[in-house]
Scaffold this motif. Structure first.
Motif, mmCIF file in Angstrom:
data_model
loop_
_atom_site.group_PDB
_atom_site.id
_atom_site.type_symbol
_atom_site.label_atom_id
_atom_site.label_comp_id
_atom_site.label_asym_id
_atom_site.label_seq_id
_atom_site.Cartn_x
_atom_site.Cartn_y
_atom_site.Cartn_z
ATOM 1 N N ALA A 1 -17.517 -37.634 -46.336
ATOM 2 C CA ALA A 1 -17.818 -36.692 -47.417
ATOM 3 C C ALA A 1 -16.608 -36.252 -48.244
ATOM 4 O O ALA A 1 -16.663 -36.289 -49.479
ATOM 5 C CB ALA A 1 -18.561 -35.474 -46.867
ATOM 6 N N PRO A 2 -15.520 -35.810 -47.627
ATOM 7 C CA PRO A 2 -14.435 -35.255 -48.440
ATOM 8 C C PRO A 2 -13.531 -36.313 -49.057
ATOM 9 O O PRO A 2 -13.387 -37.417 -48.527
ATOM 10 C CB PRO A 2 -13.645 -34.399 -47.447
ATOM 11 C CG PRO A 2 -13.876 -35.036 -46.135
ATOM 12 C CD PRO A 2 -15.270 -35.610 -46.194
ATOM 13 N N SER A 3 -12.929 -35.922 -50.181
ATOM 14 C CA SER A 3 -11.855 -36.743 -50.733
ATOM 15 C C SER A 3 -10.610 -36.436 -49.923
ATOM 16 O O SER A 3 -10.439 -35.322 -49.411
ATOM 17 C CB SER A 3 -11.629 -36.426 -52.212
ATOM 18 O OG SER A 3 -11.250 -35.074 -52.370
ATOM 19 N N ILE A 4 -9.757 -37.423 -49.779
ATOM 20 C CA ILE A 4 -8.490 -37.245 -49.063
ATOM 21 C C ILE A 4 -7.403 -37.826 -49.954
ATOM 22 O O ILE A 4 -7.423 -39.013 -50.270
ATOM 23 C CB ILE A 4 -8.515 -37.940 -47.682
ATOM 24 C CG1 ILE A 4 -9.604 -37.313 -46.802
ATOM 25 C CG2 ILE A 4 -7.146 -37.858 -47.009
ATOM 26 C CD1 ILE A 4 -9.792 -37.974 -45.452
ATOM 27 N N SER A 5 -6.486 -36.978 -50.381
ATOM 28 C CA SER A 5 -5.437 -37.434 -51.298
ATOM 29 C C SER A 5 -4.238 -38.021 -50.552
ATOM 30 O O SER A 5 -3.423 -38.717 -51.158
ATOM 31 C CB SER A 5 -4.988 -36.288 -52.207
ATOM 32 O OG SER A 5 -4.528 -35.185 -51.441
ATOM 33 N N SER A 6 -4.127 -37.770 -49.270
ATOM 34 C CA SER A 6 -3.028 -38.306 -48.469
ATOM 35 C C SER A 6 -3.229 -39.793 -48.231
ATOM 36 O O SER A 6 -4.361 -40.252 -48.088
ATOM 37 C CB SER A 6 -2.976 -37.615 -47.105
ATOM 38 O OG SER A 6 -2.889 -36.236 -47.236
ATOM 39 N N PRO A 7 -2.124 -40.542 -48.150
ATOM 40 C CA PRO A 7 -2.255 -41.955 -47.792
ATOM 41 C C PRO A 7 -2.854 -42.103 -46.388
ATOM 42 O O PRO A 7 -2.559 -41.322 -45.484
ATOM 43 C CB PRO A 7 -0.823 -42.473 -47.808
ATOM 44 C CG PRO A 7 -0.039 -41.474 -48.571
ATOM 45 C CD PRO A 7 -0.731 -40.161 -48.386
#
Length: 89
Positions: free
Chosen positions: A13-19
């Protein structure tokens, strides 16, 4: 609350901006993490390469509910609400 094994909602569900290994630009909301296996288990669990945001997520009955679909629905709603707030500023 302990995470339900095989749920995977927090990896979808969530976006994750970390590599993330295999996803150097992170992942978009609703996109399945490449580190989530066919049983919805994190392949990086306990691995230092796992993004901090993933390790910091704590399951909560209010968010995760009683089943995997409720968790996915609630986390999607929270992600969508956050995206609307960010876009409006």
């Amino acid at each position: 609350m302990d995470c339900r094994l095989g749920c995977g909602a927090c990896c979808i569900a969530p976006s994750i901006s970390s590599p993330i290994p295999g996803m150097p630009g992170g992942k978009a909301a609703g996109e399945r993490c490449v580190q989530l296996d066919e049983h919805n288990l994190c392949l990086l669990f306990g691995d230092p390469r796992r993004p901090a945001v993933c390790g910091d997520f704590k399951a909560d009955e209010e968010v995760c509910g009683n089943d995997n679909q409720t968790a996915l629905d609630n986390l999607t709603l929270l992600e969508d609400s956050t995206a609307i707030i960010v876009r409006s500023h």
